[in-house]
Design a protein around this motif. Sequence first.
Motif, PDB file in Angstrom:
ATOM      1  N   THR A 477      34.145  11.116  -9.519  1.00 40.38           N
ATOM      2  CA  THR A 477      35.367  10.318  -9.470  1.00 40.38           C
ATOM      3  C   THR A 477      35.947  10.250  -8.058  1.00 40.38           C
ATOM      4  O   THR A 477      36.541   9.229  -7.689  1.00 40.38           O
ATOM      5  N   ALA A 478      35.777  11.298  -7.251  1.00 37.73           N
ATOM      6  CA  ALA A 478      36.251  11.235  -5.867  1.00 37.73           C
ATOM      7  C   ALA A 478      35.484  10.174  -5.083  1.00 37.73           C
ATOM      8  O   ALA A 478      36.063   9.408  -4.308  1.00 37.73           O
ATOM      9  N   THR A 479      34.171  10.124  -5.288  1.00 34.30           N
ATOM     10  CA  THR A 479      33.347   9.107  -4.627  1.00 34.30           C
ATOM     11  C   THR A 479      33.741   7.712  -5.104  1.00 34.30           C
ATOM     12  O   THR A 479      33.842   6.770  -4.309  1.00 34.30           O
ATOM     13  N   LEU A 480      33.969   7.572  -6.403  1.00 35.02           N
ATOM     14  CA  LEU A 480      34.411   6.298  -6.970  1.00 35.02           C
ATOM     15  C   LEU A 480      35.742   5.858  -6.357  1.00 35.02           C
ATOM     16  O   LEU A 480      35.892   4.714  -5.912  1.00 35.02           O
ATOM     17  N   HIS A 481      36.732   6.768  -6.343  1.00 35.96           N
ATOM     18  CA  HIS A 481      38.043   6.434  -5.771  1.00 35.96           C
ATOM     19  C   HIS A 481      37.922   5.999  -4.312  1.00 35.96           C
ATOM     20  O   HIS A 481      38.561   5.029  -3.888  1.00 35.96           O
ATOM     21  N   ASN A 482      37.123   6.737  -3.555  1.00 40.74           N
ATOM     22  CA  ASN A 482      36.974   6.438  -2.135  1.00 40.74           C
ATOM     23  C   ASN A 482      36.442   5.019  -1.939  1.00 40.74           C
ATOM     24  O   ASN A 482      36.930   4.257  -1.089  1.00 40.74           O
ATOM     25  N   PHE A 483      35.446   4.643  -2.741  1.00 36.31           N
ATOM     26  CA  PHE A 483      34.892   3.292  -2.661  1.00 36.31           C
ATOM     27  C   PHE A 483      35.924   2.244  -3.082  1.00 36.31           C
ATOM     28  O   PHE A 483      36.135   1.249  -2.375  1.00 36.31           O
ATOM     29  N   LEU A 484      36.564   2.437  -4.236  1.00 36.91           N
ATOM     30  CA  LEU A 484      37.533   1.459  -4.721  1.00 36.91           C
ATOM     31  C   LEU A 484      38.702   1.288  -3.757  1.00 36.91           C
ATOM     32  O   LEU A 484      39.199   0.171  -3.555  1.00 36.91           O
ATOM     33  N   ASN A 485      39.137   2.385  -3.154  1.00 37.16           N
ATOM     34  CA  ASN A 485      40.263   2.302  -2.231  1.00 37.16           C
ATOM     35  C   ASN A 485      39.961   1.398  -1.044  1.00 37.16           C
ATOM     36  O   ASN A 485      40.831   0.674  -0.562  1.00 37.16           O
ATOM     37  N   MET A 486      38.709   1.430  -0.571  1.00 37.99           N
ATOM     38  CA  MET A 486      38.338   0.577   0.564  1.00 37.99           C
ATOM     39  C   MET A 486      37.915  -0.813   0.111  1.00 37.99           C
ATOM     40  O   MET A 486      38.302  -1.817   0.708  1.00 37.99           O
ATOM     41  N   ALA A 487      37.116  -0.888  -0.959  1.00 37.04           N
ATOM     42  CA  ALA A 487      36.543  -2.171  -1.378  1.00 37.04           C
ATOM     43  C   ALA A 487      37.539  -3.058  -2.115  1.00 37.04           C
ATOM     44  O   ALA A 487      37.470  -4.287  -2.015  1.00 37.04           O
ATOM     45  N   VAL A 488      38.470  -2.456  -2.856  1.00 38.14           N
ATOM     46  CA  VAL A 488      39.433  -3.224  -3.650  1.00 38.14           C
ATOM     47  C   VAL A 488      40.799  -3.291  -2.968  1.00 38.14           C
ATOM     48  O   VAL A 488      41.387  -4.363  -2.828  1.00 38.14           O
ATOM     49  N   PHE A 489      41.294  -2.129  -2.521  1.00 38.93           N
ATOM     50  CA  PHE A 489      42.652  -2.075  -1.979  1.00 38.93           C
ATOM     51  C   PHE A 489      42.694  -2.172  -0.454  1.00 38.93           C
ATOM     52  O   PHE A 489      43.767  -2.118   0.145  1.00 38.93           O
ATOM     53  N   GLU A 490      41.517  -2.310   0.158  1.00 38.89           N
ATOM     54  CA  GLU A 490      41.393  -2.547   1.601  1.00 38.89           C
ATOM     55  C   GLU A 490      42.113  -1.485   2.437  1.00 38.89           C
ATOM     56  O   GLU A 490      42.715  -1.773   3.475  1.00 38.89           O
ATOM     57  N   MET A 491      42.052  -0.241   1.983  1.00 39.52           N
ATOM     58  CA  MET A 491      42.608   0.856   2.756  1.00 39.52           C
ATOM     59  C   MET A 491      41.702   1.165   3.940  1.00 39.52           C
ATOM     60  O   MET A 491      40.492   0.903   3.900  1.00 39.52           O
ATOM     61  N   SER A 492      42.276   1.739   4.973  1.00 38.36           N
ATOM     62  CA  SER A 492      41.462   2.266   6.057  1.00 38.36           C
ATOM     63  C   SER A 492      40.688   3.465   5.514  1.00 38.36           C
ATOM     64  O   SER A 492      41.066   4.044   4.486  1.00 38.36           O
ATOM     65  N   PRO A 493      39.605   3.888   6.173  1.00 37.08           N
ATOM     66  CA  PRO A 493      38.830   5.018   5.635  1.00 37.08           C
ATOM     67  C   PRO A 493      39.652   6.296   5.481  1.00 37.08           C
ATOM     68  O   PRO A 493      39.484   7.022   4.501  1.00 37.08           O
ATOM     69  N   GLN A 494      40.549   6.581   6.431  1.00 33.15           N
ATOM     70  CA  GLN A 494      41.324   7.808   6.306  1.00 33.15           C
ATOM     71  C   GLN A 494      42.379   7.697   5.211  1.00 33.15           C
ATOM     72  O   GLN A 494      42.636   8.661   4.487  1.00 33.15           O
ATOM     73  N   GLN A 495      42.975   6.533   5.045  1.00 33.34           N
ATOM     74  CA  GLN A 495      43.889   6.327   3.928  1.00 33.34           C
ATOM     75  C   GLN A 495      43.150   6.472   2.601  1.00 33.34           C
ATOM     76  O   GLN A 495      43.649   7.095   1.661  1.00 33.34           O
ATOM     77  N   ALA A 496      41.966   5.883   2.537  1.00 38.96           N
ATOM     78  CA  ALA A 496      41.184   5.914   1.296  1.00 38.96           C
ATOM     79  C   ALA A 496      40.845   7.338   0.884  1.00 38.96           C
ATOM     80  O   ALA A 496      40.927   7.702  -0.298  1.00 38.96           O
ATOM     81  N   ILE A 497      40.478   8.142   1.850  1.00 44.48           N
ATOM     82  CA  ILE A 497      40.040   9.502   1.551  1.00 44.48           C
ATOM     83  C   ILE A 497      41.219  10.438   1.299  1.00 44.48           C
ATOM     84  O   ILE A 497      41.094  11.451   0.617  1.00 44.48           O
ATOM     85  N   SER A 498      42.392  10.084   1.835  1.00 48.06           N
ATOM     86  CA  SER A 498      43.583  10.925   1.700  1.00 48.06           C
ATOM     87  C   SER A 498      44.419  10.571   0.482  1.00 48.06           C
ATOM     88  O   SER A 498      45.249  11.371   0.045  1.00 48.06           O
ATOM     89  N   ALA A 499      44.228   9.391  -0.079  1.00 45.82           N
ATOM     90  CA  ALA A 499      45.051   8.918  -1.196  1.00 45.82           C
ATOM     91  C   ALA A 499      44.885   9.826  -2.417  1.00 45.82           C
ATOM     92  O   ALA A 499      43.809  10.378  -2.661  1.00 45.82           O
ATOM     93  N   PRO A 500      45.953  10.007  -3.210  1.00 44.78           N
ATOM     94  CA  PRO A 500      45.878  10.875  -4.395  1.00 44.78           C
ATOM     95  C   PRO A 500      44.892  10.337  -5.434  1.00 44.78           C
ATOM     96  O   PRO A 500      44.753   9.131  -5.619  1.00 44.78           O
ATOM     97  N   ARG A 501      44.218  11.264  -6.113  1.00 40.33           N
ATOM     98  CA  ARG A 501      43.163  10.918  -7.069  1.00 40.33           C
ATOM     99  C   ARG A 501      43.523  11.374  -8.474  1.00 40.33           C
ATOM    100  O   ARG A 501      44.380  12.237  -8.669  1.00 40.33           O
ATOM    101  N   PHE A 502      42.810  10.842  -9.440  1.00 42.17           N
ATOM    102  CA  PHE A 502      42.893  11.303 -10.823  1.00 42.17           C
ATOM    103  C   PHE A 502      41.473  11.399 -11.377  1.00 42.17           C
ATOM    104  O   PHE A 502      40.531  10.816 -10.824  1.00 42.17           O
ATOM    105  N   HIS A 503      41.318  12.118 -12.483  1.00 46.10           N
ATOM    106  CA  HIS A 503      39.964  12.427 -12.977  1.00 46.10           C
ATOM    107  C   HIS A 503      39.997  12.626 -14.483  1.00 46.10           C
ATOM    108  O   HIS A 503      40.872  13.304 -15.025  1.00 46.10           O
ATOM    109  N   HIS A 504      39.010  12.039 -15.172  1.00 43.17           N
ATOM    110  CA  HIS A 504      38.786  12.314 -16.594  1.00 43.17           C
ATOM    111  C   HIS A 504      37.290  12.453 -16.804  1.00 43.17           C
ATOM    112  O   HIS A 504      36.512  11.647 -16.310  1.00 43.17           O
ATOM    113  N   GLN A 505      36.871  13.491 -17.541  1.00 45.14           N
ATOM    114  CA  GLN A 505      35.438  13.745 -17.729  1.00 45.14           C
ATOM    115  C   GLN A 505      35.057  13.801 -19.207  1.00 45.14           C
ATOM    116  O   GLN A 505      34.096  14.459 -19.576  1.00 45.14           O
TER     117      GLN A 505
END
Length: 568
Positions: A477-505
Amino acid sequence: MKSLSRIVIYLCLIFLFVLSNYSYAQVGTANQYEHAVVVSAEKHASQVGKQILRQGGNAVDAAVAVQFALAVTLPRAGNIGGGGFMVIHLADGTDRTLDFREQAPLKAGPDMYIRDGEYVPKLSREGALAAGVPGVVDGMVEALEEYGNLSLAETIQPAIELARKGYPLSYAQAEVLNEYDGVLQKYAGSTRYFVPSDTTQDWQEGDLFQQTDLAQTLQRIATDGREGFYEGKTADLIVAEMQENGGLISHKDLKNYKSVWREPVKASMNGYDLHIMPPPSSGSIAISQILDMLRPYDLQEMGFNSAKYVHTVTETMRRAFADRAHFLGDPDFVDIPQKKLLSDSYNEERMQSFSWDKASSSDDVGHGNIPFRYESPETTHYSVVDEHGNAVSVTTTLNGNFGSKVAVSGAGFFLNNEMDDFTAKPGEPNMFGLIQGKANAIEPQKRMLSSMSPAIVTQNDSVRMVLGAAGGPRIITATLHNFLNMAVFEMSPQQAISAPRFHHQWMPDKLFYEKFGLSPDTRAILNDKGHILDPSGGLGRAHTIFIDAKGMKFGAADPRGDGAARGY
């Protein structure tokens, strides 16, 4: 008084707004390089990668050098006693993945952790019986021989120097060694190398940490290649440790180990193509399924971490992890219905039970109709891009912090406790709460299922992102969030990696979220939908590279850890 109170509230809101925007500005700037970049979990290892690139090595050379350096400077997770995965994208468009995951020993069996009919979790988590056959050294040698420019001796020399001369412990490194002091003292090798000689004292930040036996072990690899680890003195020391502490790894297990080249799993979204490590990595199937299930929804319109966004993404996570538990395992032993799992029709069908108003019950979701356990967060991920356009994404692990807690006497490194990633008993959770099935049952020479998900993202055949994370099932889910943050929300790489995450397994049926990562009103809406919210610490640690349209390279290290980017 009411007027004064309103003024105070207004001023506080302005202060919080300014502080929030200041913080985002701070995290928005990644390290920027024109030619090449390395991002890893430890600054000395990142510097080693840069050094290798500077002296003419390519991305594969640098990746191998970083791995051996991490074995010295990150003993809790970086290793030569564990295993992992590598994804490679070459400038000529070649995509390869290398599986150097650990294997079950020849004497292993499905009931090896059952005593009097009951599963004994500690047996698969601590001690020599918890160790699988290590794959890191074979994987590094194989990758270097196939795609490297430099010799093994050249790539391993910086690690030998770090082990021989030592390096100053960081605050975090000293703290984690002190935290595990009690369990490490149970084993002679671990005490010898990782406990202060005066056992009444603690490690301190700045202490010089030297590992002379590990330096000699690395030198044998540099001189003799894989035979310097899987045969000869090092192999003898490993087997002696097994015999001393009730483990199963034999000389035959070591000599027979072989890493495997596999075809990457490919997914796409928003004009990006993802090349992800295939099974026994479960991340590739899970991430691909999640992206496919999300395809009909306008995530950008929902808004980052809005209640609607969190609810929708959570429901796709729940379904993907349910399938993970039932269908996935070592593809050399299990017939995985990969084509079906990745089909549009199947994932559309999986979302038929999705409701905008109510959270699904994990008990009701189950796996899909086709004819969990707790993975440790103590993996480590690193990403490399060289000036020629080659990219490498690597994730390796010992599983738990310091693996089995058993360091090989005379050799100076920890052995993994990866056997806990097998299904020790169907229906029983592993140390990370993941439920798994018969597809991941223990068999001799079988590779255990993993959540490690190294990935490389291209756009029009050019590398745009190098992704991956540490954190057990939260890697996915961390890898997924990192991708979505850049590909969908157009965050910078550091914003994408620093943004708060959530997880369900899927199981346990909880929506984990980082503390302060969801607003109170968002949490209230999710509660009303029936989600069981559980505030958590950092959900994974990622190390990312992003390359813009002009070829500028941005290295982003996760602020949740001690990682560092180095480049030129």
